[in-house]
Enzyme design. Structure first.
Site, PDB file in Angstrom:
ATOM      1  N   HIS A 278       0.922  -1.214  -0.044  1.00  0.00           N
ATOM      2  CA  HIS A 278      -0.138   0.019  -0.111  1.00  0.00           C
ATOM      3  C   HIS A 278       0.917   1.236   0.186  1.00  0.00           C
ATOM      4  O   HIS A 278       0.831   2.207  -0.607  1.00  0.00           O
ATOM      5  CB  HIS A 278      -0.804   0.097   1.353  1.00  0.00           C
ATOM      6  CG  HIS A 278      -1.659   1.043   1.223  1.00  0.00           C
ATOM      7  ND1 HIS A 278      -1.323   2.436   2.076  1.00  0.00           N
ATOM      8  CD2 HIS A 278      -2.878   1.466   0.883  1.00  0.00           C
ATOM      9  CE1 HIS A 278      -2.415   3.209   2.054  1.00  0.00           C
ATOM     10  NE2 HIS A 278      -3.111   2.654   1.160  1.00  0.00           N
TER      11      HIS A 278
ATOM     12  N   ARG B 148     -11.241  -2.549 -11.546  1.00  0.00           N
ATOM     13  CA  ARG B 148     -11.267  -4.052 -11.013  1.00  0.00           C
ATOM     14  C   ARG B 148     -12.039  -4.034  -9.690  1.00  0.00           C
ATOM     15  O   ARG B 148     -12.214  -3.240  -8.827  1.00  0.00           O
ATOM     16  CB  ARG B 148      -9.826  -4.255 -10.414  1.00  0.00           C
ATOM     17  CG  ARG B 148      -9.467  -5.661  -9.937  1.00  0.00           C
ATOM     18  CD  ARG B 148      -8.231  -5.907  -9.742  1.00  0.00           C
ATOM     19  NE  ARG B 148      -7.834  -5.209  -8.497  1.00  0.00           N
ATOM     20  CZ  ARG B 148      -6.310  -5.374  -8.076  1.00  0.00           C
ATOM     21  NH1 ARG B 148      -5.588  -6.023  -8.597  1.00  0.00           N
ATOM     22  NH2 ARG B 148      -6.146  -4.764  -6.806  1.00  0.00           N
TER      23      ARG B 148
ATOM     24  N   GLU C 214      -3.471 -13.814 -12.563  1.00  0.00           N
ATOM     25  CA  GLU C 214      -2.394 -13.665 -11.509  1.00  0.00           C
ATOM     26  C   GLU C 214      -2.245 -14.870 -10.949  1.00  0.00           C
ATOM     27  O   GLU C 214      -1.467 -15.222 -10.159  1.00  0.00           O
ATOM     28  CB  GLU C 214      -3.529 -12.714 -10.426  1.00  0.00           C
ATOM     29  CG  GLU C 214      -3.378 -11.557 -10.818  1.00  0.00           C
ATOM     30  CD  GLU C 214      -4.340 -10.687  -9.839  1.00  0.00           C
ATOM     31  OE1 GLU C 214      -3.989  -9.689  -9.005  1.00  0.00           O
ATOM     32  OE2 GLU C 214      -5.794 -11.046  -9.864  1.00  0.00           O
TER      33      GLU C 214
ATOM     34  N   GLY D  84      -1.573  -9.409 -13.797  1.00  0.00           N
ATOM     35  CA  GLY D  84      -1.272  -9.011 -12.528  1.00  0.00           C
ATOM     36  C   GLY D  84       0.110  -9.506 -11.982  1.00  0.00           C
ATOM     37  O   GLY D  84       0.061 -10.624 -11.233  1.00  0.00           O
TER      38      GLY D  84
ATOM     39  N   ASN E  13       2.257  -8.780 -10.143  1.00  0.00           N
ATOM     40  CA  ASN E  13       2.689  -8.826  -8.725  1.00  0.00           C
ATOM     41  C   ASN E  13       2.345 -10.333  -8.012  1.00  0.00           C
ATOM     42  O   ASN E  13       3.111 -10.879  -7.383  1.00  0.00           O
ATOM     43  CB  ASN E  13       1.882  -7.773  -7.947  1.00  0.00           C
ATOM     44  CG  ASN E  13       2.401  -6.354  -8.543  1.00  0.00           C
ATOM     45  OD1 ASN E  13       3.377  -6.309  -9.257  1.00  0.00           O
ATOM     46  ND2 ASN E  13       1.535  -5.364  -8.398  1.00  0.00           N
TER      47      ASN E  13
ATOM     48  N   CYS F 253      -0.948  -4.871 -15.783  1.00  0.00           N
ATOM     49  CA  CYS F 253      -0.991  -3.797 -14.730  1.00  0.00           C
ATOM     50  C   CYS F 253      -0.209  -4.080 -13.604  1.00  0.00           C
ATOM     51  O   CYS F 253      -0.209  -3.175 -12.757  1.00  0.00           O
ATOM     52  CB  CYS F 253      -2.416  -3.591 -14.477  1.00  0.00           C
ATOM     53  SG  CYS F 253      -3.147  -5.194 -14.003  1.00  0.00           S
TER      54      CYS F 253
HETATM   55  C1  PEP Z   1      -0.947  -7.529  -9.562  1.00  0.00           C
HETATM   56  O1  PEP Z   1      -1.190  -8.780  -8.921  1.00  0.00           O
HETATM   57  O2  PEP Z   1       0.117  -7.382 -10.320  1.00  0.00           O
HETATM   58  C2  PEP Z   1      -2.045  -6.407  -9.383  1.00  0.00           C
HETATM   59  C3  PEP Z   1      -1.937  -5.253 -10.259  1.00  0.00           C
HETATM   60  O3  PEP Z   1      -2.745  -6.492  -8.504  1.00  0.00           O
HETATM   61  P1  PEP Z   1      -2.362  -6.067  -6.960  1.00  0.00           P
HETATM   62  O4  PEP Z   1      -1.157  -5.518  -6.953  1.00  0.00           O
HETATM   63  O5  PEP Z   1      -3.514  -4.970  -6.484  1.00  0.00           O
HETATM   64  O6  PEP Z   1      -2.673  -7.442  -6.452  1.00  0.00           O
HETATM   65 MG    MG Z   2      -3.087  -8.646  -7.838  1.00  0.00          MG
END
Ligand code: PEP
Ligand code: MG
Length: 768
Positions: A404, A543, A639, A661, A663, A711
């Site tokens: 965050h 989202r 993801e 995603g 991340n 993203c």
């Molecule tokens: C990700 O997982 O890459 C993503 C963009 O979502 P978040 O970072 O909100 O989990």
């Molecule tokens: Mg994510």
């Protein structure tokens, strides 16, 4: 302290935590009084008193109705100003407020032996949800006011000045709702200055350790408004020597007319025009006061002061200097030089800033963070966003580049270092440090903050290369919408709504329990609409909710959230929404409302899917609330490795787009908790397994005519983006601060691919 319903408070009783009540001016004067600076006695008619005034007199609805005009039309704007002011000036002030003002004014006079005192009546506007928003200089000030009736009149005029054309225009253009902007009025004993001026505790253009004082005769208005060439004095802060004295030509002065008591502008007598205003002794006393204020706030200050006939010096105002542009290395007298590294972590948001450390261990400590401070906490949460906006830098114990604190800091363009493990232990309240958000280092001592950072990064882009791959932007807080749109991005590839939801003052289930579903839906509509408006008609992929349970638990009403050992693998994303369908339907109703309002540029993106049955069920629920699937753009996030591997099955179920995603895809492919700094070193989005999954999904989607995007953080990394372009991705969604660089990377990579294609086809021709 609980003063919020008092119409009048003494400034000696307030501090920076009362910003929302007494405005920036009032809070700053209160702070100055607290540290023993000579500040003239003052009280504030609070922002809540103003609300009470418009509510009790019943003018509120009409007031906000008349303000609803096209502010680009000068005639309409002026009409709105006149109508709003008329409403305020002709309404009767409720006796409770009137009596409180009179009592406070009487008490001030009492101190002067019962004689009616002169006061300055100044406006200080403040926004409900952003108490620190600056509306400086847009409202009016009235000097040398004397007598109860005149004070009451001036307070009302200050209130009315909240609706000066300029202020109305500014708020509309900057997305502030009129309804949420209030005004506090500071009533301060007037200093009858014989000489007055301004003082910068550092060189305002370079940040060098020099105090710069400008002075002229009479009240400070002449210097502040720039209507005279004042004297200027420069003092070296280290050696305490006056290193430069320049005597200006002072033609006019603002003084109190001894007959009428009014402020008048008169010519400076000939023999004083070129006479030096301040003695050495006065200069050094001012320097000392300046140092005291700077030390208190931890950042260089821009102050106003006045000296009365009898030689008494008063400090009238202080605010951080906002014009220092270069990063200059300067040592602070007490704390040494900035090369002394005291902590390292992950550079999560670029930029360098210096300031005073404020350790935040719980939410109620947030008011401690003042404009210009360094906020240090275990991990930030959405309800910390207002305080994060005040901070010049953010440091956390925990977190990786996608936590965050990292995401929000980047959108606020605030330097941040995360995952330091020990910041809340090693750093101490009040310490002066410098945070380098690029290198991930924290130094002892002060380097001046790079103020120009935001402007440089977010100036509207006037020229940009055209790319076949679309370049989009990620947004997590709606307030960043306009900044993000100014990057010239082709749309929003990810709008996270959980920051909006977690930023509400209560858990969604409480809205449901209280029967306030509509209110909740409207909150979502408001946030999403701000982004959709800023980008219209460019696409905005929103989202659905994706926040882990531990983040919800901190909210009011969040006590019932399950305690999970690893929330990252837990009840989040689509899996939460498909079990808590009552809540999911509220999200979907918000989408429906937006579609009905004509926002067809919005697409719905489902997070964390691992099986096509989830997509199918989500679509059924969409239909149940009346969303027309035929006309709605729907996509999924990739993801989980599962979703990547069986992408064909998702396409069979029906999707318009996918977005990587990375991340999460990285954490689930490599089994690395992305928020766990102990394994952060192993976290690698370029791992061949991750790249292979991405390449495969892009290939299948291309064959089947489905758009692909990214993203996650990887979309902001040039090296990875090059690869994605090569794979044939349709768009890239980057963080705000990376859009420009990524666009250039993509343009170059596309050129390279074209050149290679031409070369290899020529080679082929030659061979034939
Ligand atoms: C990700 O997982 O890459 C993503 C963009 O979502 P978040 O970072 O909100 O989990
Ligand atoms: Mg994510």
């Amino acid at each position: 302290m609980m003063m919020s319903d008092k119409p009048v408070v003494w400034l000696r009783d307030v501090d920076s935590s009362d910003l929302g009540l007494v405005g920036g001016k009032g809070a700053s004067l209160g702070e100055m009084m607290k540290i023993g600076l000579p500040v003239p006695e003052a009280f504030a008619v609070t922002a809540t008193a103003f609300r009470e005034f418009i509510d009790r007199t019943g003018i509120a609805d009409e007031l906000f109705r008349v303000l609803d005009v096209n502010v680009d039309d000068g005639v309409e704007l002026k009409k709105a100003e006149d109508a709003a002011k008329k409403l305020i000036l002709s309404a009767e002030m409720p006796p409770r407020i009137k009596d409180a003002i009179i009592d406070a004014y009487d008490a001030m006079c009492e101190e002067e032996g019962g004689e009616e005192v002169f006061v300055a009546v100044r406006s200080s506007a403040t926004a409900e949800d952003l108490p620190d928003a600056s509306f400086a200089g847009q409202q009016d000030t009235f000097l040398n006011i004397r007598g109860k009736d005149a004070v009451l009149e001036a307070v009302k005029k200050c209130w009315a000045s909240l609706y000066n054309s300029r202020a109305i225009f500014y708020r509309v253009k900057h997305g502030f709702e009129h309804r949420k902007v209030n005004i506090s009025v500071v009533v301060q004993k007037m200093v009858n200055s014989k000489k007055a001026g301004v003082m910068f505790t550092r060189d305002p253009s370079t940040g060098a350790m020099r105090t710069i004082i400008e002075a002229s005769w009479g009240l400070g208005e002449a210097v502040v408004s720039g209507s005279v060439s004042p004297d200027s004095y420069i003092v070296d802060r280290e050696s305490k020597e006056i290193i430069s004295t320049h005597v200006g030509m002072k033609e006019i002065m603002h003084i109190r007319d001894p007959e009428t008591g009014e402020t008048v502008v008169v010519p400076v007598p000939d023999d004083m025009k070129e006479k030096r205003v301040l003695t050495d002794d006065e200069i050094m006393k001012l320097v000392e006061l300046g140092e005291k204020v700077e030390e208190h706030y931890g950042v260089p200050q821009d102050t106003e002061w006045g000296i009365e006939e009898d030689g008494r010096i008063y400090m009238l105002q202080s605010r951080p200097i906002t014009t220092i542009k270069e990063v200059k290395e300067t040592s602070t007298s007490e704390e040494g030089v900035g090369e002394d590294i005291i902590l390292v972590g992950l550079g999560a948001s670029p930029g360098v800033a210096s300031g005073r450390v404020k350790i935040i261990r719980s939410i109620d400590e947030l008011p401690k963070v003042e404009e210009g401070d360094i906020m240090v906490t275990r991990m930030t949460t959405p309800d910390m966003v207002p305080a994060m906006k005040r901070a010049v830098a953010i440091v956390t114990d925990e977190g990786g580049l996608t936590c965050h604190a990292a995401i929000v800091s980047r959108e606020l363009s605030t330097p941040a270092v995360v995952g330091t493990k020990r910041a809340t232990e090693v750093l101490k309240d009040g310490m002066i440090v410098t945070v380098d958000g690029e290198k991930g280092k924290i130094y002892r001592g002060s380097l001046i903050r790079e103020e120009a950072h935001e402007e440089v990064h977010f100036q509207a882009v006037s020229w940009k290369p055209i790319t076949a791959t679309e370049i989009k932007v990620n947004i997590s807080i709606p307030e960043a919408a306009e900044k993000a749109a100014a990057t010239g991005a082709d749309g929003v590839g990810l709008l996270r709504i959980e920051h909006m939801i977690l930023g509400l003052n209560k858990h969604p289930s409480l809205y449901i329990a209280e029967g306030k579903e509509e209110e909740y839906i409207n909150e979502l509509v408001k946030g999403i609409k701000r982004v959709a408006d800023a980008f219209y008609p460019r696409p905005v992929w929103v989202r659905t909710l994706d926040a882990p349970t531990d983040e919800f638990r901190a909210m009011k009403g969040g006590e019932h959230e399950p305690i999970e050992h690893n929330p990252m693998l837990g009840w989040r994303g689509i899996r939460r929404d498909l079990t808590d369908t009552e809540h999911f339907k509220l999200e979907l109703r918000a989408f429906k409302k937006l579609f009905e309002l004509g926002y067809r540029n919005i697409g719905i993106m489902l997070p964390m899917v691992q099986h096509p049955s989830e997509l199918k069920r989500a679509k059924q629920l969409m239909e149940e609330v009346g969303i027309d699937l035929e006309t709605t753009t729907i996509g999924i996030m990739i993801e989980t490795p599962a979703a990547a591997i069986i992408i064909e099955d998702f396409i069979d179920e029906g999707i318009d787009f996918v977005s990587f995603g990375t991340n999460d895809l990285t954490q689930y492919t490599l089994a690395i908790d992305r928020n766990n700094e102990n394994v952060a070193a192993l976290y690698n989005e370029r791992h061949p397994a991750v790249m292979k999954l991405i390449e495969y999904v892009i290939r299948v989607c291309r064959e089947r005519g489905v758009m692909t995007s990214v993203c996650g953080q990887a979309g902001s990394k040039p090296e990875i983006v090059k690869k994605l372009v090569e794979f044939g991705i349709s768009s890239i969604s980057a963080n705000i601060d990376a859009v420009e660089a990524i666009r250039n990377t993509v343009a170059r990579e596309e050129q390279k691919l074209l050149v290679e294609l031409v070369r290899s086809s020529k080679k082929g021709l030659n061979r034939d």
